[in-house]
Design a protein around this motif. Structure first.
Motif, PDB file in Angstrom:
ATOM      1  N   LYS A 106       7.598 -30.968  33.617  1.00 14.83           N
ATOM      2  CA  LYS A 106       7.884 -29.538  33.836  1.00 14.83           C
ATOM      3  C   LYS A 106       6.694 -28.851  34.521  1.00 14.83           C
ATOM      4  O   LYS A 106       5.541 -29.112  34.167  1.00 14.83           O
ATOM      5  N   PRO A 107       6.965 -27.985  35.510  1.00 18.20           N
ATOM      6  CA  PRO A 107       5.876 -27.280  36.180  1.00 18.20           C
ATOM      7  C   PRO A 107       5.303 -26.162  35.288  1.00 18.20           C
ATOM      8  O   PRO A 107       5.921 -25.781  34.298  1.00 18.20           O
ATOM      9  N   HIS A 108       4.137 -25.665  35.678  1.00 17.74           N
ATOM     10  CA  HIS A 108       3.456 -24.661  34.851  1.00 17.74           C
ATOM     11  C   HIS A 108       4.230 -23.355  34.747  1.00 17.74           C
ATOM     12  O   HIS A 108       4.114 -22.638  33.764  1.00 17.74           O
ATOM     13  N   ASP A 109       5.018 -23.062  35.788  1.00 17.98           N
ATOM     14  CA  ASP A 109       5.755 -21.790  35.758  1.00 17.98           C
ATOM     15  C   ASP A 109       7.194 -21.955  35.240  1.00 17.98           C
ATOM     16  O   ASP A 109       8.072 -21.182  35.587  1.00 17.98           O
ATOM     17  N   THR A 110       7.396 -22.961  34.400  1.00 16.17           N
ATOM     18  CA  THR A 110       8.714 -23.174  33.797  1.00 16.17           C
ATOM     19  C   THR A 110       9.140 -21.955  32.985  1.00 16.17           C
ATOM     20  O   THR A 110       8.346 -21.415  32.213  1.00 16.17           O
ATOM     21  N   THR A 111      10.386 -21.542  33.177  1.00 20.63           N
ATOM     22  CA  THR A 111      10.915 -20.441  32.364  1.00 20.63           C
ATOM     23  C   THR A 111      12.042 -20.923  31.437  1.00 20.63           C
ATOM     24  O   THR A 111      12.390 -20.251  30.472  1.00 20.63           O
ATOM     25  N   ALA A 112      12.622 -22.068  31.742  1.00 25.53           N
ATOM     26  CA  ALA A 112      13.741 -22.582  30.930  1.00 25.53           C
ATOM     27  C   ALA A 112      13.273 -22.972  29.537  1.00 25.53           C
ATOM     28  O   ALA A 112      12.144 -23.440  29.351  1.00 25.53           O
ATOM     29  N   GLU A 113      14.167 -22.793  28.573  1.00 22.37           N
ATOM     30  CA  GLU A 113      13.920 -23.342  27.240  1.00 22.37           C
ATOM     31  C   GLU A 113      14.405 -24.798  27.272  1.00 22.37           C
ATOM     32  O   GLU A 113      15.553 -25.057  27.643  1.00 22.37           O
ATOM     33  N   ILE A 114      13.532 -25.707  26.900  1.00 19.14           N
ATOM     34  CA  ILE A 114      13.857 -27.142  26.954  1.00 19.14           C
ATOM     35  C   ILE A 114      13.961 -27.651  25.529  1.00 19.14           C
ATOM     36  O   ILE A 114      12.993 -27.590  24.764  1.00 19.14           O
ATOM     37  N   ARG A 115      15.159 -28.145  25.154  1.00 15.59           N
ATOM     38  CA  ARG A 115      15.352 -28.617  23.773  1.00 15.59           C
ATOM     39  C   ARG A 115      16.243 -29.851  23.731  1.00 15.59           C
ATOM     40  O   ARG A 115      17.065 -30.074  24.629  1.00 15.59           O
ATOM     41  N   LEU A 116      16.076 -30.619  22.659  1.00 12.81           N
ATOM     42  CA  LEU A 116      17.048 -31.665  22.366  1.00 12.81           C
ATOM     43  C   LEU A 116      18.363 -30.956  22.071  1.00 12.81           C
ATOM     44  O   LEU A 116      18.404 -30.035  21.244  1.00 12.81           O
ATOM     45  N   TRP A 117      19.459 -31.390  22.731  1.00 15.51           N
ATOM     46  CA  TRP A 117      20.741 -30.686  22.548  1.00 15.51           C
ATOM     47  C   TRP A 117      21.143 -30.700  21.068  1.00 15.51           C
ATOM     48  O   TRP A 117      21.582 -29.687  20.510  1.00 15.51           O
ATOM     49  N   GLY A 118      20.979 -31.844  20.442  1.00 18.09           N
ATOM     50  CA  GLY A 118      21.352 -31.969  19.033  1.00 18.09           C
ATOM     51  C   GLY A 118      20.560 -31.074  18.097  1.00 18.09           C
ATOM     52  O   GLY A 118      20.950 -30.880  16.947  1.00 18.09           O
ATOM     53  N   SER A 119      19.439 -30.515  18.583  1.00 14.61           N
ATOM     54  CA  SER A 119      18.620 -29.657  17.712  1.00 14.61           C
ATOM     55  C   SER A 119      19.342 -28.356  17.369  1.00 14.61           C
ATOM     56  O   SER A 119      18.930 -27.646  16.454  1.00 14.61           O
ATOM     57  N   TYR A 120      20.411 -28.039  18.087  1.00 13.76           N
ATOM     58  CA  TYR A 120      21.201 -26.850  17.730  1.00 13.76           C
ATOM     59  C   TYR A 120      22.129 -27.125  16.543  1.00 13.76           C
ATOM     60  O   TYR A 120      22.747 -26.224  16.018  1.00 13.76           O
ATOM     61  N   LEU A 121      22.197 -28.413  16.130  1.00 13.43           N
ATOM     62  CA  LEU A 121      23.096 -28.732  15.013  1.00 13.43           C
ATOM     63  C   LEU A 121      22.441 -29.667  13.990  1.00 13.43           C
ATOM     64  O   LEU A 121      22.032 -29.217  12.929  1.00 13.43           O
ATOM     65  N   ASP A 122      22.332 -30.947  14.336  1.00  6.39           N
ATOM     66  CA  ASP A 122      21.876 -31.912  13.330  1.00  6.39           C
ATOM     67  C   ASP A 122      20.607 -32.665  13.716  1.00  6.39           C
ATOM     68  O   ASP A 122      20.161 -33.546  12.986  1.00  6.39           O
TER      69      ASP A 122
END
Ligand code: 4NP
Length: 157
Positions: free
Chosen positions: A99-115
């Protein structure tokens, strides 16, 4: 149009993430949420290819439209999308690494929203792995929309 835009990411962008893109878009549409959803791979082996036929067959079986051409994650994606959803920890680590230094996106494991579970790579396995992947995409799409868009629908969508 909601201001949410999502990139679903796996390794090759032919099995899990095109299915994830199709399922998340389909469920958002069913809920009346206008949202941009795309997918990409951390690797470039399959750029330009259609989804794996087992991914397409699984989506068809569940009446989820799918139409995608594989692409690799690029630097601008980290600013274009509000959310980048990784299918497993290995892809999450790679996204964090590139990821570049000016990243604005939230980056998450998809499953972290549930289990908190990864979506296992079904590429070298049987059709069963694609059905498991589909079921996870449905549950994780609902959990993501519940949390990020906010309201839970009254029907079982
Ligand atoms: P995906 O599955 O990351 O879910 O698209 C894979 C597709 C291709 C390969 C590995 C995983 N491959 O090694 O070519």
């Amino acid at each position: 149009m909601s201001s949410i835009s999502v990139l679903v990411v796996c390794l090759g962008n032919i099995c899990r993430s095109p299915m994830g893109e199709a399922v998340l878009q389909h469920i958002a549409n069913e809920r009346g949420i206008e949202m941009v959803v795309h997918s990409a791979g951390t690797a470039g082996y399959h750029i330009g290819e259609e989804p794996d036929e087992r991914t397409t067959a699984t989506c068809r079986k569940h009446n989820v439209p799918i139409d995608h051409e594989a692409q690799q994650v690029k630097e601008s994606d980290f600013r274009t999308y509000t959310h980048i959803l990784a299918s497993d920890e290995s892809n999450l680590r790679n996204l964090e690494r590139i990821k570049p230094h000016d990243t604005t996106a939230e980056i998450r494991l998809w499953g972290s929203y549930l289990d908190g579970k990864p979506i296992a790579d079904p590429y070298y396995g049987s059709m069963g792995g694609f059905e498991t992947c589909y079921q996870q995409c449905v549950r994780y799409s609902k959990a993501f929309l519940d949390q990020v868009v906010g309201e839970k629908p009254s029907a079982n969508l």
